[in-house]
Design a protein around this motif. Structure first.
Motif, PDB file in Angstrom:
ATOM      1  N   ARG A  86       0.847  -1.191   0.000  1.00 21.87           N
ATOM      2  CA  ARG A  86       0.000   0.000   0.000  1.00 21.87           C
ATOM      3  C   ARG A  86       0.880   1.237   0.000  1.00 21.87           C
ATOM      4  N   GLY A  87       0.549   2.171  -0.880  1.00 20.54           N
ATOM      5  CA  GLY A  87       1.281   3.422  -0.937  1.00 20.54           C
ATOM      6  C   GLY A  87       2.392   3.459  -1.970  1.00 20.54           C
ATOM      7  N   ASP A  88       2.765   2.312  -2.564  1.00 21.81           N
ATOM      8  CA  ASP A  88       3.824   2.385  -3.567  1.00 21.81           C
ATOM      9  C   ASP A  88       3.241   2.587  -4.962  1.00 21.81           C
ATOM     10  N   MET A  89       4.103   2.768  -5.937  1.00 26.71           N
ATOM     11  CA  MET A  89       3.677   3.090  -7.293  1.00 26.71           C
ATOM     12  C   MET A  89       2.775   2.005  -7.875  1.00 26.71           C
ATOM     13  N   ALA A  92      -0.791   2.168  -6.480  1.00 28.45           N
ATOM     14  CA  ALA A  92      -1.579   3.248  -7.092  1.00 28.45           C
ATOM     15  C   ALA A  92      -2.027   2.868  -8.498  1.00 28.45           C
ATOM     16  N   MET A  93      -1.151   2.225  -9.256  1.00 30.49           N
ATOM     17  CA  MET A  93      -1.506   1.845 -10.624  1.00 30.49           C
ATOM     18  C   MET A  93      -2.593   0.775 -10.645  1.00 30.49           C
ATOM     19  N   SER A 122     -12.281   7.129  -0.260  1.00 31.02           N
ATOM     20  CA  SER A 122     -13.062   6.626   0.871  1.00 31.02           C
ATOM     21  C   SER A 122     -12.685   5.176   1.187  1.00 31.02           C
ATOM     22  N   ARG A 123     -12.060   4.469   0.251  1.00 35.27           N
ATOM     23  CA  ARG A 123     -11.614   3.093   0.481  1.00 35.27           C
ATOM     24  C   ARG A 123     -10.224   3.034   1.100  1.00 35.27           C
ATOM     25  N   GLY A 124      -9.592   4.209   1.287  1.00 33.66           N
ATOM     26  CA  GLY A 124      -8.271   4.241   1.894  1.00 33.66           C
ATOM     27  C   GLY A 124      -7.133   4.088   0.899  1.00 33.66           C
ATOM     28  N   CYS A 125      -7.433   4.075  -0.381  1.00 33.19           N
ATOM     29  CA  CYS A 125      -6.412   4.021  -1.425  1.00 33.19           C
ATOM     30  C   CYS A 125      -6.167   5.438  -1.933  1.00 33.19           C
ATOM     31  N   ALA A 126      -5.151   5.581  -2.763  1.00 30.75           N
ATOM     32  CA  ALA A 126      -4.886   6.890  -3.359  1.00 30.75           C
ATOM     33  C   ALA A 126      -6.024   7.276  -4.296  1.00 30.75           C
ATOM     34  N   CYS A 127      -6.259   8.552  -4.420  1.00 30.98           N
ATOM     35  CA  CYS A 127      -7.181   9.064  -5.430  1.00 30.98           C
ATOM     36  C   CYS A 127      -6.496  10.232  -6.117  1.00 30.98           C
TER      37      CYS A 127
END
Length: 172
Positions: A86-89, A92-93, A122-127
């Protein structure tokens, strides 16, 4: 991808693992699921089509919106993918989402996005917002971004001034 397509608890009979077990039985179903995931782990993370269209499963990573970043940087990611943090490139892709159009221009959302238009969904991922898309397209000479990952009412959705196209298909 294993944590999602094997998540029977969340996706129940819609999960790929559940479907493999139902169709092929417990032993063979698990083998089909593992082999399919081994194959998925070797697929390209993104593609540039015709020089002007960027295709990706989830969304735009912050790393590719930094000065000097090149799309070719994606080719340096080691495959097969075994773990996605979580949080790496790569995360996000695979899992990031655009900021929904109805939230894009609200003062509250603008405060939640950084200077490049990135934030948390809202799911806690990047937007990523309109500003992100503009930076990415200008830096890489891209005209359109095509992505999947999100259900769309009619199978396809256009947003961000029709420069972002979300295509969704599913077996259920």
């Amino acid at each position: 991808t294993r944590e999602v397509n094997g998540n029977v608890k969340t996706y129940r009979e819609g999960s790929f693992l559940h479907q493999c077990l139902r169709i092929f039985g417990d032993l063979d179903g698990r083998g089909v699921w593992d082999a399919t995931n081994d194959f998925f782990d070797t697929l390209p993370l993104a593609a540039r089509v015709g020089g002007r269209v960027f295709c990706v499963h989830g969304g735009l990573p912050k790393e590719l919106c930094q000065p000097g970043a090149r799309l070719e940087d994606i080719n340096e990611i080691e495959t097969p993918l075994r773990f996605v943090r979580r949080g790496d490139m790569v995360h996000a892709m695979l899992w990031s989402d655009p900021v929904p159009p109805e939230r894009e221009a609200t003062p509250e959302t603008e405060r939640q996005l950084d200077a490049q238009g990135f934030g948390l969904s809202s799911r806690g991922c990047a937007c990523f917002g309109e500003k992100t898309l503009e930076i990415f397209m200008r830096q890489h000479a891209i005209s359109y971004v095509f992505r999947g990952h999100e259900a769309q009412q009619h199978g396809i959705g256009l947003s961000k001034s029709t420069r972002l196209c979300t295509i969704f298909s599913t077996s259920k």
